[in-house]
Design a protein around this motif. Structure first.
Motif, PDB file in Angstrom:
ATOM      1  N   LEU A 152     -82.337 -17.440  25.668  1.00  0.00           N
ATOM      2  CA  LEU A 152     -82.841 -17.508  26.814  1.00  0.00           C
ATOM      3  C   LEU A 152     -84.279 -17.085  26.709  1.00  0.00           C
ATOM      4  CD1 LEU A 152     -79.607 -14.541  27.186  1.00  0.00           C
ATOM      5  CD2 LEU A 152     -79.722 -16.430  27.940  1.00  0.00           C
ATOM      6  N   VAL A 153     -84.880 -15.923  25.777  1.00  0.00           N
ATOM      7  CA  VAL A 153     -85.918 -16.527  24.978  1.00  0.00           C
ATOM      8  C   VAL A 153     -87.274 -17.679  25.364  1.00  0.00           C
ATOM      9  CG1 VAL A 153     -88.124 -15.662  24.606  1.00  0.00           C
ATOM     10  CG2 VAL A 153     -86.810 -13.812  24.192  1.00  0.00           C
ATOM     11  N   THR A 154     -86.327 -17.995  24.829  1.00  0.00           N
ATOM     12  CA  THR A 154     -86.651 -19.935  24.792  1.00  0.00           C
ATOM     13  C   THR A 154     -85.986 -20.851  26.248  1.00  0.00           C
ATOM     14  OG1 THR A 154     -86.517 -19.920  22.280  1.00  0.00           O
ATOM     15  CG2 THR A 154     -86.520 -21.811  23.793  1.00  0.00           C
ATOM     16  N   LEU A 155     -85.646 -20.625  26.641  1.00  0.00           N
ATOM     17  CA  LEU A 155     -85.260 -20.812  28.364  1.00  0.00           C
ATOM     18  C   LEU A 155     -86.244 -20.650  29.118  1.00  0.00           C
ATOM     19  CD1 LEU A 155     -83.391 -22.188  30.293  1.00  0.00           C
ATOM     20  CD2 LEU A 155     -81.964 -19.828  30.760  1.00  0.00           C
ATOM     21  N   ALA A 156     -86.439 -18.806  28.981  1.00  0.00           N
ATOM     22  CA  ALA A 156     -87.099 -17.871  30.136  1.00  0.00           C
ATOM     23  C   ALA A 156     -88.538 -19.174  29.165  1.00  0.00           C
ATOM     24  CB  ALA A 156     -87.550 -17.198  29.848  1.00  0.00           C
ATOM     25  N   HIS A 157     -89.441 -19.483  28.611  1.00  0.00           N
ATOM     26  CA  HIS A 157     -90.629 -19.830  28.012  1.00  0.00           C
ATOM     27  C   HIS A 157     -90.278 -21.562  29.228  1.00  0.00           C
ATOM     28  CE1 HIS A 157     -93.546 -21.644  26.229  1.00  0.00           C
ATOM     29  NE2 HIS A 157     -93.253 -23.197  25.820  1.00  0.00           N
ATOM     30  N   LEU A 158     -88.829 -22.358  28.547  1.00  0.00           N
ATOM     31  CA  LEU A 158     -88.920 -23.743  28.958  1.00  0.00           C
ATOM     32  C   LEU A 158     -89.336 -23.987  31.025  1.00  0.00           C
ATOM     33  CD1 LEU A 158     -86.671 -25.203  26.791  1.00  0.00           C
ATOM     34  CD2 LEU A 158     -88.932 -25.632  26.607  1.00  0.00           C
ATOM     35  N   ARG A 159     -88.811 -22.724  31.451  1.00  0.00           N
ATOM     36  CA  ARG A 159     -88.639 -22.320  32.713  1.00  0.00           C
ATOM     37  C   ARG A 159     -90.105 -21.925  33.279  1.00  0.00           C
ATOM     38  NH1 ARG A 159     -84.176 -25.237  32.745  1.00  0.00           N
ATOM     39  NH2 ARG A 159     -82.129 -24.269  33.494  1.00  0.00           N
ATOM     40  N   THR A 160     -90.311 -21.452  32.487  1.00  0.00           N
ATOM     41  CA  THR A 160     -91.899 -20.916  32.958  1.00  0.00           C
ATOM     42  C   THR A 160     -93.015 -22.151  32.440  1.00  0.00           C
ATOM     43  OG1 THR A 160     -92.135 -18.911  32.201  1.00  0.00           O
ATOM     44  CG2 THR A 160     -94.008 -19.246  32.659  1.00  0.00           C
ATOM     45  N   GLN A 161     -92.563 -22.636  31.994  1.00  0.00           N
ATOM     46  CA  GLN A 161     -93.756 -24.114  31.911  1.00  0.00           C
ATOM     47  C   GLN A 161     -93.263 -24.835  32.725  1.00  0.00           C
ATOM     48  OE1 GLN A 161     -96.263 -24.866  29.112  1.00  0.00           O
ATOM     49  NE2 GLN A 161     -95.998 -22.748  28.755  1.00  0.00           N
ATOM     50  N   GLN A 162     -92.472 -25.551  32.580  1.00  0.00           N
ATOM     51  CA  GLN A 162     -91.752 -26.621  34.090  1.00  0.00           C
ATOM     52  C   GLN A 162     -91.668 -25.947  35.949  1.00  0.00           C
ATOM     53  OE1 GLN A 162     -87.737 -26.464  34.167  1.00  0.00           O
ATOM     54  NE2 GLN A 162     -86.961 -27.939  32.066  1.00  0.00           N
ATOM     55  N   ALA A 163     -92.463 -24.047  35.674  1.00  0.00           N
ATOM     56  CA  ALA A 163     -92.754 -24.622  37.099  1.00  0.00           C
ATOM     57  C   ALA A 163     -94.384 -24.365  36.800  1.00  0.00           C
ATOM     58  CB  ALA A 163     -92.657 -22.263  37.004  1.00  0.00           C
ATOM     59  N   GLY A 164     -94.992 -24.617  36.255  1.00  0.00           N
ATOM     60  CA  GLY A 164     -96.668 -24.541  36.157  1.00  0.00           C
ATOM     61  C   GLY A 164     -97.427 -22.828  36.793  1.00  0.00           C
ATOM     62  N   HIS A 165     -97.993 -23.275  37.806  1.00  0.00           N
ATOM     63  CA  HIS A 165     -98.363 -21.888  38.302  1.00  0.00           C
ATOM     64  C   HIS A 165     -97.795 -21.978  39.564  1.00  0.00           C
ATOM     65  CE1 HIS A 165    -101.232 -21.380  35.141  1.00  0.00           C
ATOM     66  NE2 HIS A 165    -101.695 -22.083  35.515  1.00  0.00           N
ATOM     67  N   ASP A 166     -96.717 -22.314  39.793  1.00  0.00           N
ATOM     68  CA  ASP A 166     -96.514 -22.698  40.802  1.00  0.00           C
ATOM     69  C   ASP A 166     -95.303 -20.718  41.510  1.00  0.00           C
ATOM     70  OD1 ASP A 166     -94.693 -22.554  43.682  1.00  0.00           O
ATOM     71  OD2 ASP A 166     -94.219 -24.220  43.498  1.00  0.00           O
ATOM     72  N   PRO A 167     -95.923 -20.043  42.122  1.00  0.00           N
ATOM     73  CA  PRO A 167     -94.935 -18.864  42.494  1.00  0.00           C
ATOM     74  C   PRO A 167     -93.723 -18.478  42.971  1.00  0.00           C
ATOM     75  CG  PRO A 167     -96.976 -18.866  43.698  1.00  0.00           C
ATOM     76  CD  PRO A 167     -97.235 -20.269  43.046  1.00  0.00           C
ATOM     77  N   ASP A 168     -93.365 -19.807  43.052  1.00  0.00           N
ATOM     78  CA  ASP A 168     -92.398 -19.782  43.979  1.00  0.00           C
ATOM     79  C   ASP A 168     -91.007 -19.783  43.018  1.00  0.00           C
ATOM     80  OD1 ASP A 168     -92.783 -19.117  46.941  1.00  0.00           O
ATOM     81  OD2 ASP A 168     -92.953 -21.025  47.847  1.00  0.00           O
ATOM     82  N   ARG A 169     -91.404 -21.468  42.601  1.00  0.00           N
ATOM     83  CA  ARG A 169     -91.014 -21.836  41.332  1.00  0.00           C
ATOM     84  C   ARG A 169     -91.183 -20.945  40.013  1.00  0.00           C
ATOM     85  NH1 ARG A 169     -92.850 -27.087  39.353  1.00  0.00           N
ATOM     86  NH2 ARG A 169     -90.537 -26.808  37.905  1.00  0.00           N
ATOM     87  N   LEU A 170     -91.614 -20.092  40.309  1.00  0.00           N
ATOM     88  CA  LEU A 170     -91.544 -18.471  38.489  1.00  0.00           C
ATOM     89  C   LEU A 170     -90.481 -18.057  39.337  1.00  0.00           C
ATOM     90  CD1 LEU A 170     -95.141 -18.836  38.515  1.00  0.00           C
ATOM     91  CD2 LEU A 170     -93.642 -19.609  36.551  1.00  0.00           C
ATOM     92  N   TYR A 171     -91.126 -17.299  40.377  1.00  0.00           N
ATOM     93  CA  TYR A 171     -89.860 -16.219  40.419  1.00  0.00           C
ATOM     94  C   TYR A 171     -88.663 -16.989  41.133  1.00  0.00           C
ATOM     95  CZ  TYR A 171     -87.354 -13.423  44.123  1.00  0.00           C
ATOM     96  OH  TYR A 171     -86.637 -12.313  44.427  1.00  0.00           O
TER      97      TYR A 171
END
Length: 166
Positions: free
Chosen positions: A119-138
């Motif tokens: 799950l930490v790995t998944l969170a990291h990958l999702r964060t990488q995909q979101a870049g700096h977009d706050p909506d995608r990060l949320y």
């Protein structure tokens, strides 16, 4: 990692983790590690752990874990090693590696896993995909929170995981 060492080994280094006798509690030897000149960088982006484990064959072994947080790709990471040479004598350590980006194509398996490091790995990958977009990060954080509740995690455990992720 000290609180979930077995899960860490099962996820990232399953072959070695399967050799450990988990009925004997691993001993973290961080003070000893610091005494031989290892133990992190001043910026906090490197974490080293020395763990004494008992193997299923009865032997006692030390496992050196070196965690390095990187913001960009490093081609030398795959061959991460430490070597010291003096007067014709060479001593060294070569580390087995696990890169979170190698799990990018396994999102479904990560979501189905109960291992916290999946799950930490998944969170990291999702964060990488979101870049700096706050909506995608949320959205990524919200998806992970729902997933953790579906896995039966308590609010307190989820908060601890988010502190690790942050």
């Amino acid at each position: 990692m000290t609180h979930a060492f077995r899960a860490f080994m099962a996820f990232f280094f399953s072959e070695l983790g399967a050799q450990v006798d988990w009925s004997a509690r691993p001993r973290f030897l961080d003070k000893e590690l610091a005494g031989i000149g290892f133990g992190g960088a001043p910026d906090g982006m490197v974490a080293d752990k020395l763990v004494e484990v008992c193997l299923r064959n009865g032997s006692v072994q030390w496992v050196l874990i070196h965690i390095e947080v990187q913001a960009q790709r490093d081609t030398s990471l795959a061959s991460h090693a430490f070597h010291n040479q003096l007067l014709g004598t060479v001593m060294g350590i070569s580390f087995a590696t696990a890169k979170l980006l190698d799990f990018a194509a396994q999102a479904d398996a990560l979501m189905a896993s109960h291992n916290p490091f999946a799950l930490v790995t998944l969170a990291h990958l999702r964060t990488q995909q979101a870049g700096h977009d706050p909506d995608r990060l949320y959205a990524a954080r919200w998806q992970l929170t729902k997933l953790l509740y579906e896995h039966g995690w308590s609010k307190r455990r989820i908060i601890v995981l988010f502190k690790v992720i942050n």
